[in-house]
Design a protein around this motif. Structure first.
Motif, mmCIF file in Angstrom:
data_model
loop_
_atom_site.group_PDB
_atom_site.id
_atom_site.type_symbol
_atom_site.label_atom_id
_atom_site.label_comp_id
_atom_site.label_asym_id
_atom_site.label_seq_id
_atom_site.Cartn_x
_atom_site.Cartn_y
_atom_site.Cartn_z
ATOM 1 N N GLU A 88 -11.411 -10.941 -11.141
ATOM 2 C CA GLU A 88 -11.882 -9.882 -10.263
ATOM 3 C C GLU A 88 -10.752 -9.057 -9.682
ATOM 4 O OE1 GLU A 88 -11.270 -13.444 -7.634
ATOM 5 O OE2 GLU A 88 -12.256 -13.122 -9.545
ATOM 6 N N ALA A 89 -9.540 -9.561 -9.657
ATOM 7 C CA ALA A 89 -8.428 -8.819 -9.085
ATOM 8 C C ALA A 89 -7.597 -8.130 -10.154
ATOM 9 C CB ALA A 89 -7.535 -9.763 -8.269
ATOM 10 N N GLY A 90 -7.962 -8.291 -11.407
ATOM 11 C CA GLY A 90 -7.154 -7.770 -12.493
ATOM 12 C C GLY A 90 -7.633 -6.446 -13.042
ATOM 13 N N LEU A 91 -6.950 -6.039 -14.078
ATOM 14 C CA LEU A 91 -7.255 -4.779 -14.738
ATOM 15 C C LEU A 91 -8.647 -4.747 -15.343
ATOM 16 C CD1 LEU A 91 -3.875 -4.136 -16.556
ATOM 17 C CD2 LEU A 91 -4.748 -3.003 -14.517
ATOM 18 N N ASP A 92 -9.199 -5.920 -15.644
ATOM 19 C CA ASP A 92 -10.524 -5.950 -16.276
ATOM 20 C C ASP A 92 -11.614 -5.417 -15.352
ATOM 21 O OD1 ASP A 92 -10.062 -8.171 -14.705
ATOM 22 O OD2 ASP A 92 -11.395 -9.452 -15.849
ATOM 23 N N GLY A 151 6.241 7.311 -5.436
ATOM 24 C CA GLY A 151 6.410 7.579 -6.859
ATOM 25 C C GLY A 151 6.944 6.415 -7.674
ATOM 26 N N GLU A 152 7.404 5.368 -7.010
ATOM 27 C CA GLU A 152 7.927 4.202 -7.730
ATOM 28 C C GLU A 152 6.779 3.400 -8.330
ATOM 29 O OE1 GLU A 152 10.935 2.104 -5.188
ATOM 30 O OE2 GLU A 152 10.354 3.743 -3.838
ATOM 31 N N ASP A 153 7.036 2.763 -9.473
ATOM 32 C CA ASP A 153 6.009 1.945 -10.125
ATOM 33 C C ASP A 153 5.600 0.766 -9.259
ATOM 34 O OD1 ASP A 153 5.869 3.514 -12.384
ATOM 35 O OD2 ASP A 153 7.278 2.300 -13.532
ATOM 36 N N ILE A 154 4.342 0.362 -9.413
ATOM 37 C CA ILE A 154 3.804 -0.828 -8.754
ATOM 38 C C ILE A 154 2.899 -1.522 -9.764
ATOM 39 C CG2 ILE A 154 1.845 0.413 -7.758
ATOM 40 C CD1 ILE A 154 1.934 -1.453 -5.355
ATOM 41 N N ASP A 155 2.729 -2.796 -9.611
ATOM 42 C CA ASP A 155 1.849 -3.557 -10.484
ATOM 43 C C ASP A 155 0.428 -2.995 -10.404
ATOM 44 O OD1 ASP A 155 1.155 -6.031 -12.093
ATOM 45 O OD2 ASP A 155 -0.093 -6.325 -10.307
ATOM 46 N N SER A 207 -2.214 -5.222 -8.682
ATOM 47 C CA SER A 207 -2.014 -5.262 -7.229
ATOM 48 C C SER A 207 -2.568 -4.006 -6.571
ATOM 49 C CB SER A 207 -0.532 -5.395 -6.894
ATOM 50 O OG SER A 207 -0.020 -6.603 -7.395
ATOM 51 N N CYS A 208 -2.368 -2.878 -7.211
ATOM 52 C CA CYS A 208 -2.885 -1.625 -6.673
ATOM 53 C C CYS A 208 -4.415 -1.638 -6.670
ATOM 54 C CB CYS A 208 -2.360 -0.446 -7.492
ATOM 55 S SG CYS A 208 -2.837 1.172 -6.845
ATOM 56 N N ILE A 209 -5.018 -2.124 -7.745
ATOM 57 C CA ILE A 209 -6.476 -2.222 -7.813
ATOM 58 C C ILE A 209 -6.995 -3.090 -6.678
ATOM 59 C CG2 ILE A 209 -8.390 -3.178 -9.179
ATOM 60 C CD1 ILE A 209 -6.754 -2.236 -11.689
ATOM 61 N N ALA A 210 -6.365 -4.229 -6.468
ATOM 62 C CA ALA A 210 -6.794 -5.132 -5.393
ATOM 63 C C ALA A 210 -6.657 -4.450 -4.029
ATOM 64 C CB ALA A 210 -5.981 -6.423 -5.434
ATOM 65 N N ALA A 211 -5.577 -3.701 -3.821
ATOM 66 C CA ALA A 211 -5.373 -3.017 -2.541
ATOM 67 C C ALA A 211 -6.435 -1.940 -2.321
ATOM 68 C CB ALA A 211 -3.976 -2.401 -2.491
ATOM 69 N N LEU A 212 -6.787 -1.219 -3.375
ATOM 70 C CA LEU A 212 -7.808 -0.173 -3.236
ATOM 71 C C LEU A 212 -9.193 -0.764 -2.987
ATOM 72 C CD1 LEU A 212 -6.555 2.271 -6.001
ATOM 73 C CD2 LEU A 212 -6.508 2.652 -3.525
#
Length: 126
Positions: free
Chosen positions: A40-44, A107-111, A114-119
């Motif tokens: 549930e926290a991943g790209l899927d 502008g720096e890359d992030i996992d 992790s971004c999906i989970a934060a949103l």
């Protein structure tokens, strides 16, 4: 003479122990299963989904850019910015997410996961 034999035996003992670990030894090897992945926290949660699913997951996008046949939905927060690129899997089909980029607001890359989970947390906090 006993001292010389004892010294030889002791010097060969580590080699004998290591030999038992080799392919000819009978040391059982157990493989442990990988730890469970929190899907549930991943790209899927995003890849392969259509725009309605993204709106349901994150809310209204900050940007919705359309250039047939592609579409980009952008979600931004203080934590990160997520760009989801949607393309139709075949002509006449609903576009789905085929690629995701994520970056910090600077502008720096992030996992991406992790971004999906934060949103998702951001939407849940509203």
């Amino acid at each position: 003479m006993k001292t010389l034999c004892s010294a030889r035996f002791l010097s060969l003992a580590p080699i004998a122990l290591l030999a038992a670990c080799g392919p000819g030894g009978n040391v059982p090897v157990r493989s442990t299963p990988p730890p469970p992945v929190r899907a549930e926290a991943g790209l899927d949660r995003v890849l392969g989904r259509d725009a309605r699913a993204l709106v349901s997951l994150f809310g209204t996008p900050n940007q919705d850019v359309r250039e047939d046949p592609a579409r980009k939905l952008q979600y931004a927060s203080r934590v990160c910015v997520l760009d989801a690129y949607l393309y139709p899997p075949s002509p006449g089909r609903e576009p789905v997410v085929t690629h995701v980029d994520a970056r910090l607001p600077t502008g720096e890359d992030i996992d991406r996961a992790s971004c999906i989970a934060a949103l998702v947390r951001r939407k849940e906090a509203r």
